[in-house]
Write a protein that holds these residues in place. Structure first.
Motif, PDB file in Angstrom:
ATOM      1  N   LEU A   1      -0.664 -14.274 -15.518  1.00  0.00           N
ATOM      2  CA  LEU A   1      -0.378 -14.676 -14.317  1.00  0.00           C
ATOM      3  C   LEU A   1       0.066 -15.378 -13.583  1.00  0.00           C
ATOM      4  N   ALA A   2      -1.347 -16.464 -13.984  1.00  0.00           N
ATOM      5  CA  ALA A   2      -0.718 -17.446 -12.772  1.00  0.00           C
ATOM      6  C   ALA A   2       0.618 -18.781 -13.389  1.00  0.00           C
ATOM      7  N   THR A   3       1.026 -18.170 -14.846  1.00  0.00           N
ATOM      8  CA  THR A   3       2.125 -18.962 -15.016  1.00  0.00           C
ATOM      9  C   THR A   3       3.724 -18.085 -14.774  1.00  0.00           C
ATOM     10  N   LEU A   4       3.208 -17.321 -14.188  1.00  0.00           N
ATOM     11  CA  LEU A   4       4.137 -16.678 -13.400  1.00  0.00           C
ATOM     12  C   LEU A   4       5.201 -17.019 -11.913  1.00  0.00           C
ATOM     13  N   PRO A   5       5.869 -16.483 -11.717  1.00  0.00           N
ATOM     14  CA  PRO A   5       6.602 -16.901 -10.582  1.00  0.00           C
ATOM     15  C   PRO A   5       6.240 -16.993  -9.587  1.00  0.00           C
ATOM     16  N   GLN A   6       4.988 -17.024  -8.636  1.00  0.00           N
ATOM     17  CA  GLN A   6       5.102 -16.895  -7.579  1.00  0.00           C
ATOM     18  C   GLN A   6       5.467 -17.459  -6.610  1.00  0.00           C
ATOM     19  N   PRO A   7       4.944 -16.410  -5.407  1.00  0.00           N
ATOM     20  CA  PRO A   7       4.218 -15.248  -5.107  1.00  0.00           C
ATOM     21  C   PRO A   7       4.160 -13.961  -5.731  1.00  0.00           C
ATOM     22  N   LEU A   8       2.843 -13.126  -5.713  1.00  0.00           N
ATOM     23  CA  LEU A   8       3.383 -12.476  -6.827  1.00  0.00           C
ATOM     24  C   LEU A   8       2.509 -10.805  -6.332  1.00  0.00           C
ATOM     25  N   ALA A   9       3.771 -10.005  -7.324  1.00  0.00           N
ATOM     26  CA  ALA A   9       3.617  -8.380  -6.124  1.00  0.00           C
ATOM     27  C   ALA A   9       3.393  -7.833  -7.494  1.00  0.00           C
ATOM     28  N   LEU A  10       2.002  -7.668  -7.152  1.00  0.00           N
ATOM     29  CA  LEU A  10       1.590  -6.225  -8.148  1.00  0.00           C
ATOM     30  C   LEU A  10       1.478  -5.453  -8.533  1.00  0.00           C
ATOM     31  N   LEU A  11       1.937  -4.635  -8.791  1.00  0.00           N
ATOM     32  CA  LEU A  11       2.047  -2.963  -9.443  1.00  0.00           C
ATOM     33  C   LEU A  11       0.803  -2.773 -10.382  1.00  0.00           C
ATOM     34  N   GLU A  12      -0.165  -1.829 -10.366  1.00  0.00           N
ATOM     35  CA  GLU A  12      -0.762  -1.472 -12.092  1.00  0.00           C
ATOM     36  C   GLU A  12      -1.067   0.166 -12.140  1.00  0.00           C
ATOM     37  N   VAL A  13      -0.275   0.168 -13.238  1.00  0.00           N
ATOM     38  CA  VAL A  13      -0.377   1.560 -13.407  1.00  0.00           C
ATOM     39  C   VAL A  13      -1.441   2.322 -14.196  1.00  0.00           C
ATOM     40  N   GLY A  14      -2.579   3.572 -13.753  1.00  0.00           N
ATOM     41  CA  GLY A  14      -3.122   3.978 -13.854  1.00  0.00           C
ATOM     42  C   GLY A  14      -4.549   2.659 -13.630  1.00  0.00           C
ATOM     43  N   ALA A  15      -4.564   2.261 -12.101  1.00  0.00           N
ATOM     44  CA  ALA A  15      -4.810   1.894 -11.122  1.00  0.00           C
ATOM     45  C   ALA A  15      -6.708   1.934 -11.229  1.00  0.00           C
ATOM     46  N   SER A  16      -6.959   3.350 -11.076  1.00  0.00           N
ATOM     47  CA  SER A  16      -8.434   3.787 -10.737  1.00  0.00           C
ATOM     48  C   SER A  16      -8.754   3.620  -9.339  1.00  0.00           C
ATOM     49  N   ALA A  17      -9.184   2.707  -9.242  1.00  0.00           N
ATOM     50  CA  ALA A  17      -9.866   2.822  -7.684  1.00  0.00           C
ATOM     51  C   ALA A  17      -8.243   1.246  -7.557  1.00  0.00           C
ATOM     52  N   GLY A  18      -8.345   0.124  -8.174  1.00  0.00           N
ATOM     53  CA  GLY A  18      -7.740  -0.665  -7.824  1.00  0.00           C
ATOM     54  C   GLY A  18      -7.729  -1.627  -7.705  1.00  0.00           C
ATOM     55  N   LEU A  19      -9.485  -1.465  -8.921  1.00  0.00           N
ATOM     56  CA  LEU A  19      -9.835  -3.148  -8.463  1.00  0.00           C
ATOM     57  C   LEU A  19      -9.265  -3.858  -9.545  1.00  0.00           C
ATOM     58  N   CYS A  20      -8.695  -3.647 -10.488  1.00  0.00           N
ATOM     59  CA  CYS A  20      -7.995  -5.239 -10.576  1.00  0.00           C
ATOM     60  C   CYS A  20      -6.807  -5.662  -9.957  1.00  0.00           C
ATOM     61  N   LEU A  21      -6.612  -5.672  -8.860  1.00  0.00           N
ATOM     62  CA  LEU A  21      -5.234  -5.486  -8.689  1.00  0.00           C
ATOM     63  C   LEU A  21      -5.694  -7.062  -7.578  1.00  0.00           C
ATOM     64  N   TYR A  22      -7.469  -7.878  -8.142  1.00  0.00           N
ATOM     65  CA  TYR A  22      -7.720  -8.476  -6.963  1.00  0.00           C
ATOM     66  C   TYR A  22      -7.661 -10.030  -7.194  1.00  0.00           C
ATOM     67  N   PRO A  23      -7.026 -10.265  -8.798  1.00  0.00           N
ATOM     68  CA  PRO A  23      -7.160 -11.495  -9.045  1.00  0.00           C
ATOM     69  C   PRO A  23      -7.259 -12.300  -8.673  1.00  0.00           C
ATOM     70  N   ASP A  24      -7.266 -12.484  -7.635  1.00  0.00           N
ATOM     71  CA  ASP A  24      -6.594 -14.004  -6.795  1.00  0.00           C
ATOM     72  C   ASP A  24      -7.880 -13.841  -5.635  1.00  0.00           C
ATOM     73  N   ARG A  25      -8.548 -13.025  -5.649  1.00  0.00           N
ATOM     74  CA  ARG A  25      -9.877 -12.951  -4.492  1.00  0.00           C
ATOM     75  C   ARG A  25     -11.128 -12.655  -5.715  1.00  0.00           C
ATOM     76  N   TYR A  26     -10.802 -13.346  -6.990  1.00  0.00           N
ATOM     77  CA  TYR A  26     -12.425 -13.112  -7.617  1.00  0.00           C
ATOM     78  C   TYR A  26     -12.716 -14.417  -8.282  1.00  0.00           C
ATOM     79  N   ALA A  27     -13.958 -14.842  -8.674  1.00  0.00           N
ATOM     80  CA  ALA A  27     -13.821 -16.248  -9.737  1.00  0.00           C
ATOM     81  C   ALA A  27     -14.338 -16.161 -10.415  1.00  0.00           C
TER      82      ALA A  27
END
Length: 311
Positions: free
Chosen positions: A104-130
């Motif tokens: 994700l960090a190598t792609l042209p920024q900024p990103l619009a993330l769309l997760e397939v099979g997202a459940s509650a969406g917790l993997c949609l926050y790669p910019d917020r976690y350490a």
């Protein structure tokens, strides 16, 4: 593959060295004629070990001792079967962001993330976690995602995300205690660190909820993708999801996502999305293949705890 074989394989490849309790249970169920007969009455997609064990955990049953598990399951099968028929394995492991981050960090920024099979969406926050890759720490706050990285160039900063959306047949709500209880039940017994991580990630998501849409990965993907803002790089991604999708539907999804603008990041088992010329895996454990736009790049562990780059 028979149900007995799938349980034996789950114990030997996925649970071995990761969850002693589930390794014991899976091997016991693979030899338990009574439970195998009960499972046989379910649709094939509903017989999987993760689903059975999580439902028993949700209902308060024992998962540490195979004999106690057998007795509980046999005595409470109607309730277990009802839950298994209505639920699916929606393990929402934010730790998987640690293996997605180098791509994700190598792609042209900024990103619009769309997760397939997202459940509650917790993997949609790669910019917020350490993140902690050995000695290298990236970002601050909670949760901190630990990952062993081999042969990969680690990013100097987290990606910039300006839009995040998820597509799921049954989206879960991190502000709903019943939904969080199911996410908790899906975490393997010994993994207290993952439970702590789940709660921290749920707080992050609840503070800024993603757009979660109930829908099908083929029929409803184009309309949701069209909502991504102009000026952002669309990234459609999924991790440990497509094994639940029948092969013809999987093929239709792959053909569809290749035609969308932006990029496609897949993190699935090599038997689910097949690639030519994969190198030998670094271990006999169950591994996923991380791929960008159909090109395989790395082996990854199922909960994001390790990445071995070969791309």
């Amino acid at each position: 593959m028979t149900t007995a074989t799938s349980y034996a394989r789950f114990g030997a490849r996925e649970a071995h060295g990761v969850s002693p309790a589930y390794e014991r249970l899976a091997l016991a169920v693979s030899q338990d004629d009574e439970l195998l007969a009960l499972l046989a009455a379910l649709p094939p997609a509903k017989r999987q070990p993760n689903l059975l064990f999580a439902v028993v955990r949700l209902l308060g049953g024992p998962v540490e001792d195979p004999a106690a598990f057998h007795d509980y399951a046999a005595a409470n099968w109607p309730a277990i079967e009802a839950e298994m028929r209505t639920r699916s394995t929606q393990t929402n492991e934010p730790g998987r962001c640690a293996v997605l981050l180098p791509v994700l960090a190598t792609l042209p920024q900024p990103l619009a993330l769309l997760e397939v099979g997202a459940s509650a969406g917790l993997c949609l926050y790669p910019d917020r976690y350490a993140y902690r890759y050995g000695e290298q720490v990236l970002g601050a706050g909670e949760p901190v995602l630990d990952c062993t990285a081999t042969g990969v160039s680690l990013p100097a900063q987290r990606p910039e995300v300006v839009w995040r959306a998820g597509l799921d047949l049954n989206p879960l709500d991190v502000t709903d205690q019943a939904d969080v209880a199911w996410l908790d039940a899906l975490i393997w017994p010994e993994h207290t660190h993952r439970r702590t991580r789940l709660r921290a990630a749920a707080e992050v998501a609840a503070a800024d909820p993603p757009l979660l849409v109930r829908g099908d990965l083929v029929d409803d993907l184009p309309a949701l993708a069209a909502q991504a803002p102009a000026g952002a790089t669309l990234v459609v991604f999924h991790t440990s999801v497509l094994y639940q999708v029948p092969a013809p539907r999987r093929d239709a999804f792959a053909a569809l996502v290749r035609g969308l603008p932006g990029h496609w990041v897949a993190n699935e088992g090599p038997e689910v999305l097949r690639y030519d010329g994969l190198p030998e895996p670094p271990s006999g454990a169950h591994l996923n293949v991380l791929a960008l736009d159909g090109k395989p790049l790395a082996w990854t562990r199922g909960h994001g705890q390790g990445i071995t780059w070969f791309g």
